[in-house]
Design a protein around this motif. Structure first.
Motif, PDB file in Angstrom:
ATOM      1  N   THR A  40       0.396  -3.135  -6.131  1.00 50.64           N
ATOM      2  CA  THR A  40       0.349  -2.089  -5.108  1.00 50.64           C
ATOM      3  C   THR A  40      -0.993  -1.360  -5.175  1.00 50.64           C
ATOM      4  OG1 THR A  40       2.735  -1.717  -5.211  1.00 50.64           O
ATOM      5  CG2 THR A  40       1.407   0.053  -4.280  1.00 50.64           C
ATOM      6  N   THR A  41      -1.538  -1.047  -4.016  1.00 48.66           N
ATOM      7  CA  THR A  41      -2.762  -0.246  -3.934  1.00 48.66           C
ATOM      8  C   THR A  41      -2.417   1.122  -3.369  1.00 48.66           C
ATOM      9  OG1 THR A  41      -4.157  -2.204  -3.573  1.00 48.66           O
ATOM     10  CG2 THR A  41      -5.057  -0.058  -2.915  1.00 48.66           C
ATOM     11  N   TYR A  59       0.834  -1.196   0.000  1.00 49.38           N
ATOM     12  CA  TYR A  59       0.000   0.000   0.000  1.00 49.38           C
ATOM     13  C   TYR A  59       0.872   1.250   0.000  1.00 49.38           C
ATOM     14  CZ  TYR A  59      -4.139  -2.783   1.144  1.00 49.38           C
ATOM     15  OH  TYR A  59      -5.166  -3.687   1.105  1.00 49.38           O
ATOM     16  N   CYS A  66       3.457   3.076  -7.299  1.00 48.14           N
ATOM     17  CA  CYS A  66       2.243   2.281  -7.510  1.00 48.14           C
ATOM     18  C   CYS A  66       2.470   1.283  -8.643  1.00 48.14           C
ATOM     19  CB  CYS A  66       1.052   3.185  -7.821  1.00 48.14           C
ATOM     20  SG  CYS A  66      -0.535   2.314  -7.796  1.00 48.14           S
ATOM     21  N   THR A  97      -5.009   1.655  -8.579  1.00 46.72           N
ATOM     22  CA  THR A  97      -4.034   0.624  -8.921  1.00 46.72           C
ATOM     23  C   THR A  97      -3.412   0.964 -10.272  1.00 46.72           C
ATOM     24  OG1 THR A  97      -5.790  -0.712  -9.945  1.00 46.72           O
ATOM     25  CG2 THR A  97      -5.222  -1.185  -7.641  1.00 46.72           C
TER      26      THR A  97
END
Length: 288
Positions: free
Chosen positions: A242-243, A214, A238, A285
């Protein structure tokens, strides 16, 4: 500090005594003595509680001073002297309660990065109240533009392995706030590191090495000239898998333009909107 309740003792008048049989007066005097003892005992307990609160506040102040003095020993990658807030008398401490903990944040008027902004508080509330939707337990989390560190502290208390980043000038206050509020309460020790948006990112944070579950950002869009660099930094971190969670309070026309560019750059979802605070929280995302 809680107000001390005043204890008292029974005081009967002569007229009242005249009306009560002598045998009953002995019992009443015994009750009065017990009331006095109970009041004295209660006052003693309350005085001890007040003394304990004062000692805790003094220990917290001493710890804050010690951490500022030793910050040079824990700086990762930093060369310039870290900024230290200088106007505590103006703002002092801001207190919050998240994840079952009281969080004390020192603020200052010296920098935008030394103040707790509304979107950070909103995102803390969201993460605390939506733990199943956004599960940070045992996750690698990066915060960009961490400022005072409130959001990083909450993420750490939620069980994440956190790296809080900001420009070198504000790292002194950031580090002190983060360490003071997480020490002894978290599974992982948080890290604090400098990060200047879009400057030598691949050299300092190569994508092959730095991969996060994250990336968090709150109120990083305001009236400044580094919005393009901010978006590039978000894109750098990102990666697929990955968020990115970004919370923002709309203040200027530039906020709206950045939001449009943000939506064009990532696959985005509006997690929640707080109209009364003009705050929106997005999840994004990578499109790669």
């Amino acid at each position: 500090m809680p107000k001390r309740r005043q204890g008292g003792s029974f005081q009967g008048s002569e007229t009242l005594k005249d009306r009560i049989p002598a045998g009953h007066l002995v019992g009443m005097e015994t009750v009065c003595d017990q009331d006095q003892e109970a009041c004295l005992a209660r006052e003693e307990v309350e005085e001890q509680e007040e003394d304990s609160e004062v000692e805790e506040e003094e220990e917290e102040e001493e710890l804050f001073a010690e951490e500022l003095e030793t910050k040079e020993e824990t700086k990762p990658l930093e060369k310039a002297a870290a900024w230290e807030p200088s106007v505590y008398s103006v703002l002092g401490k801001e207190q919050h309660y998240f994840v079952g903990h009281n969080i004390n944040i020192y603020e200052s008027l010296d920098s935008y990065g030394a103040i707790v902004w509304p979107a950070a508080v909103a995102l803390c509330h969201f993460l605390d109240n939506n733990r199943k939707q956004i599960n940070l337990q045992d996750k690698w989390v990066l915060e960009i533009g961490a400022g005072t560190g409130l959001l990083s502290i909450v993420a750490c208390l939620l069980g994440a392995w956190v790296t809080a980043t900001d420009i070198p000038d504000v790292l002194g206050n950031l580090r002190s706030n983060v360490y003071r509020n997480t020490r002894g309460h978290c599974r992982y020790t948080p890290q604090v590191a400098p990060l200047c948006w879009e400057q030598d990112l691949e050299q300092t944070y190569p994508r092959s090495t730095y991969h996060y579950d994250y990336v968090l950002a709150a109120d990083v869009v305001y009236h400044h000239n580094f919005l393009d660099e901010l978006l590039l930094t978000m894109r750098h971190f990102c990666q697929p898998g990955t968020t990115l969670i970004w919370a923002n309070k709309v203040r200027f026309e530039s906020d709206l333009r950045f939001t449009e560019n943000f939506k064009r750059t990532f696959n985005t979802t509006l997690l929640t909107e707080l109209p009364e605070d003009e705050v929106k929280i997005f999840m994004a995302t990578s499109r790669e």
